[in-house]
Design a protein around this motif. Structure first.
Motif, short mmCIF file in Angstrom:
data_model
loop_
_atom_site.label_atom_id
_atom_site.label_comp_id
_atom_site.label_asym_id
_atom_site.label_seq_id
_atom_site.Cartn_x
_atom_site.Cartn_y
_atom_site.Cartn_z
N PHE A 1 0.84 -1.19 0.00
CA PHE A 1 0.00 0.00 0.00
C PHE A 1 0.88 1.25 0.00
O PHE A 1 1.93 1.29 0.65
N LEU A 2 0.44 2.27 -0.72
CA LEU A 2 1.13 3.55 -0.80
C LEU A 2 0.47 4.52 0.18
O LEU A 2 -0.69 4.89 0.01
N LEU A 3 1.21 4.93 1.22
CA LEU A 3 0.65 5.79 2.26
C LEU A 3 1.49 7.05 2.41
O LEU A 3 2.70 7.04 2.20
N ASP A 4 0.82 8.15 2.79
CA ASP A 4 1.57 9.38 3.06
C ASP A 4 2.12 9.30 4.48
O ASP A 4 1.37 9.05 5.42
N PRO A 5 3.42 9.50 4.66
CA PRO A 5 4.03 9.32 5.97
C PRO A 5 3.63 10.40 6.96
O PRO A 5 3.53 11.58 6.61
N THR A 6 3.39 9.98 8.19
CA THR A 6 3.13 10.92 9.27
C THR A 6 4.46 11.37 9.87
O THR A 6 5.53 10.82 9.57
N LEU A 7 4.39 12.34 10.77
CA LEU A 7 5.59 12.77 11.48
C LEU A 7 6.17 11.61 12.27
O LEU A 7 7.39 11.42 12.32
N GLU A 8 5.32 10.80 12.89
CA GLU A 8 5.81 9.63 13.63
C GLU A 8 6.56 8.67 12.72
O GLU A 8 7.62 8.13 13.09
#
Length: 255
Positions: free
Chosen positions: A59-66
């Motif tokens: 899956f392609l996800l936008d990274p969070t700060l965490e």
């Protein structure tokens, strides 16, 4: 939002392993489930999938700060998100604040601080190790916060350049060495925070803070336990990130 060349993307495998990658056409990324052509992600939206040559989906996800914090290149032990989050809340860091951080490590806390003071604040990050500073600067720049941070090569005993800052954070083997320099740099009512792994360090830190006139002192520890959720047999995971450090907080009084 469509993914384009140069975007940073979090890949999530079918067995819940994650990888932080920069998308580039023609770039091959090897995983335990086969190889991915990262160019296949270009033009797709977040939440969509690409497949390895073995047909395994990612899956392609936008990274969070965490995500960015946990995937940073490490030369040191990092401050975990659980501790960084409480540091931000307890110190009240807001957009526009000026913050000194001494003991930059791998720059993971620096990312969280920069995100909090964005867009008009400033982070002054000190460390006595040039290799730590170089690695931290690389991590922070790749996370998009490079313009908010000034990195300075200096030992804490030599003091800080800045005055009237809102917050000072000490992540040092002997954080009490930074209490006097911090007291000279923090504005009235400003906050101080430190992270220490042992009880003895906390005791000495609190003693130093008291002697310098800091008030509203508090020391604590945060533990997080995740759960394995399955119908009819939910239970805690056997492993957890437990003791990472004791946090100490205080405020500067003008007497």
């Amino acid at each position: 939002m469509k993914i384009k060349t140069g975007d940073c993307v979090l890949l999530l495998s079918s067995d819940n392993k994650t990888f932080l990658v920069d998308i580039k056409d023609g770039k091959i990324f090897s995983t335990h489930l086969g190889t991915l052509k990262l160019g296949d992600a270009i033009g797709k939206g977040y939440g969509e999938v690409i497949q390895t040559q073995l047909g395994k989906r990612f899956f392609l996800l936008d990274p969070t700060l965490e995500d960015r914090m946990m995937k940073a290149r490490r030369l040191t032990q990092i401050i975990y998100p659980k501790d960084a989050a409480l540091i931000l809340l307890k110190t009240g860091i807001l957009s526009g604040y000026r913050v000194i951080e001494c003991g930059v490590g791998s720059g993971v806390l620096t990312m969280a601080l920069s995100n909090a003071v964005f867009p008009d604040g400033r982070i002054y990050s000190y460390d006595r190790r040039e290799d730590f500073l170089d690695n931290a600067k690389r991590n922070v720049t790749e996370a998009g916060f490079g313009e908010l941070v000034e990195f300075k090569l200096r030992d804490v005993n030599d003091g800080f350049d800045e005055t009237d800052v809102d917050v000072v954070i000490l992540d040092l083997p002997s954080p009490w060495e930074g209490v006097s320099p911090a007291a000279r740099s923090i504005r009235g009512g400003g906050r101080i925070a430190s992270l220490s792994p042992t009880f003895n360090q906390v005791e000495k830190m609190v003693e130093s803070l008291t002697n310098e006139g800091f008030i509203n002192l508090e020391s604590l520890e945060i533990l997080i336990r995740k759960f394995l959720v399955r119908s009819g047999k939910t239970r805690p995971f056997e492993r957890m990130v437990s003791h990472t450090g004791f946090l100490t907080f205080g405020r500067k009084a003008i007497v």
